[in-house]
Design a protein around this motif. Structure first.
Motif, PDB file in Angstrom:
ATOM      1  N   ILE A 231       0.481  -1.080   0.257  1.00 32.80           N
ATOM      2  CA  ILE A 231      -0.492  -0.287   0.208  1.00 32.80           C
ATOM      3  C   ILE A 231       0.772   1.232   0.491  1.00 32.80           C
ATOM      4  N   TYR A 232       2.008   1.119   0.632  1.00 36.54           N
ATOM      5  CA  TYR A 232       2.609   2.368   1.006  1.00 36.54           C
ATOM      6  C   TYR A 232       3.426   2.520   0.479  1.00 36.54           C
ATOM      7  N   HIS A 233       4.916   3.295  -0.446  1.00 40.47           N
ATOM      8  CA  HIS A 233       5.977   3.590  -0.571  1.00 40.47           C
ATOM      9  C   HIS A 233       7.007   2.542   0.214  1.00 40.47           C
ATOM     10  N   PHE A 234       6.860   2.943   1.350  1.00 36.74           N
ATOM     11  CA  PHE A 234       7.957   1.999   1.952  1.00 36.74           C
ATOM     12  C   PHE A 234       7.333   2.865   3.272  1.00 36.74           C
ATOM     13  N   TRP A 235       8.212   2.161   4.740  1.00 38.68           N
ATOM     14  CA  TRP A 235       8.013   1.640   6.015  1.00 38.68           C
ATOM     15  C   TRP A 235       8.934   2.084   6.545  1.00 38.68           C
ATOM     16  N   ILE A 236       8.714   2.169   7.844  1.00 37.32           N
ATOM     17  CA  ILE A 236       9.885   2.542   8.591  1.00 37.32           C
ATOM     18  C   ILE A 236       9.545   2.051  10.436  1.00 37.32           C
ATOM     19  N   GLU A 237      10.023   1.327  11.160  1.00 36.03           N
ATOM     20  CA  GLU A 237      10.047   1.418  12.022  1.00 36.03           C
ATOM     21  C   GLU A 237      10.338   2.207  13.695  1.00 36.03           C
ATOM     22  N   LEU A 238       9.862   2.463  14.673  1.00 38.71           N
ATOM     23  CA  LEU A 238      10.344   3.191  15.286  1.00 38.71           C
ATOM     24  C   LEU A 238       9.829   3.366  16.507  1.00 38.71           C
ATOM     25  N   ASP A 239      10.535   3.382  17.779  1.00 39.40           N
ATOM     26  CA  ASP A 239      10.918   2.840  18.927  1.00 39.40           C
ATOM     27  C   ASP A 239      10.222   3.462  19.867  1.00 39.40           C
ATOM     28  N   SER A 240       9.645   3.591  21.532  1.00 37.33           N
ATOM     29  CA  SER A 240       9.165   3.502  22.333  1.00 37.33           C
ATOM     30  C   SER A 240       9.243   5.198  22.076  1.00 37.33           C
ATOM     31  N   ASP A 241      10.178   6.052  21.441  1.00 39.07           N
ATOM     32  CA  ASP A 241      10.584   7.479  21.452  1.00 39.07           C
ATOM     33  C   ASP A 241      10.590   7.643  20.639  1.00 39.07           C
ATOM     34  N   LEU A 242      10.223   6.817  19.585  1.00 39.04           N
ATOM     35  CA  LEU A 242       9.830   7.635  17.673  1.00 39.04           C
ATOM     36  C   LEU A 242      10.946   8.118  17.409  1.00 39.04           C
ATOM     37  N   ARG A 243      12.238   7.180  17.471  1.00 38.87           N
ATOM     38  CA  ARG A 243      13.169   7.064  17.342  1.00 38.87           C
ATOM     39  C   ARG A 243      13.230   6.301  15.963  1.00 38.87           C
ATOM     40  N   ILE A 244      14.178   6.563  15.092  1.00 36.65           N
ATOM     41  CA  ILE A 244      13.841   5.755  13.824  1.00 36.65           C
ATOM     42  C   ILE A 244      14.400   4.117  14.387  1.00 36.65           C
ATOM     43  N   SER A 245      14.214   3.404  14.307  1.00 37.87           N
ATOM     44  CA  SER A 245      14.948   1.428  14.496  1.00 37.87           C
ATOM     45  C   SER A 245      15.370   1.066  12.842  1.00 37.87           C
ATOM     46  N   GLY A 246      15.639   0.269  12.754  1.00 33.46           N
ATOM     47  CA  GLY A 246      15.597  -0.762  11.630  1.00 33.46           C
ATOM     48  C   GLY A 246      16.737  -0.384  10.296  1.00 33.46           C
ATOM     49  N   ASP A 247      15.567  -0.405   9.640  1.00 36.64           N
ATOM     50  CA  ASP A 247      16.511   0.316   8.054  1.00 36.64           C
ATOM     51  C   ASP A 247      15.514   1.389   7.752  1.00 36.64           C
ATOM     52  N   ALA A 248      16.042   1.835   7.540  1.00 38.49           N
ATOM     53  CA  ALA A 248      15.564   3.076   7.109  1.00 38.49           C
ATOM     54  C   ALA A 248      16.067   3.160   5.353  1.00 38.49           C
ATOM     55  N   SER A 249      16.905   2.861   4.492  1.00 42.21           N
ATOM     56  CA  SER A 249      17.642   3.429   3.527  1.00 42.21           C
ATOM     57  C   SER A 249      16.438   3.846   2.510  1.00 42.21           C
ATOM     58  N   LYS A 250      14.757   3.546   2.070  1.00 46.11           N
ATOM     59  CA  LYS A 250      14.323   3.971   1.766  1.00 46.11           C
ATOM     60  C   LYS A 250      13.580   5.059   1.861  1.00 46.11           C
ATOM     61  N   LEU A 251      13.486   5.833   2.740  1.00 44.74           N
ATOM     62  CA  LEU A 251      13.043   7.028   3.882  1.00 44.74           C
ATOM     63  C   LEU A 251      14.331   8.139   3.602  1.00 44.74           C
TER      64      LEU A 251
END
Length: 179
Positions: A20-40
């Protein structure tokens, strides 16, 4: 067993977000990017390979976007039900181009038991217009709850059928038009 179930649920959700989306990211509980964010990174930093892990996601949002995003993801934390919703925001890329994006947030419990978020992102110019902010939580009428339940059941059926086709070697036909 819970860990296996969490992995399966997360895997199903990320496959759906991929469709559905161009890409997705995962955020931790502090809204910090975690894991792969290469598309972002490729979208905002124009092909840069700068890692975005541990960066505060809200710093990429323009104007009142950070406050509205925090309100969206935090609105369900104090209640028994967690909010799932969409939000239209503006972002800027590395050369200053304004990007109108739709964000879709889904909270989930991480393997460590802490609250985390999956965030789907897509360019609004290619998407059906969404209202500025939609939140699906426990705060709805009975009619809305029944309609939402029917939509979820239909989506689950489509996902199961798509998974069945994929497991037989047939490409999945899930798209934003089917949902």
């Amino acid at each position: 067993i819970e860990t296996v179930i969490q992995r399966i649920e997360r895997s199903a959700l990320t496959r759906l977000l991929d469709q559905i989306y161009h890409f997705w990211i995962e955020l931790d509980s502090d809204l910090r990017i975690s894991g792969d964010a290469s598309k972002l990174a490729a979208t905002l930093l124009r092909g840069s390979s700068v890692p975005l892990e541990r960066r505060d996601f809200t710093e990429f949002l323009e104007a009142d976007g950070p406050e509205r995003f925090v309100e969206l993801v935090r609105c369900g934390e104090e209640s028994a039900s967690l909010a799932v919703g969409t939000l239209n925001v503006s972002m800027r890329d590395a050369v200053g181009n304004k990007l109108e994006m739709e964000l879709f947030t889904v909270p989930f419990a991480g393997f460590d038991g802490k609250l985390r978020y999956l965030v789907g992102l897509r360019d609004r110019s290619e998407a059906q217009p969404a209202s500025d902010l939609r939140v699906f939580s426990g705060e709805q009428t009975a009619d809305q709850a029944v309609a939402r339940h029917a939509q979820k059941a239909a989506a689950r059926d489509r996902m199961a059928a798509a998974a069945s086709r994929t497991s037989r070697g047939t490409p999945s036909m899930i798209s934003r038009h089917n949902l």
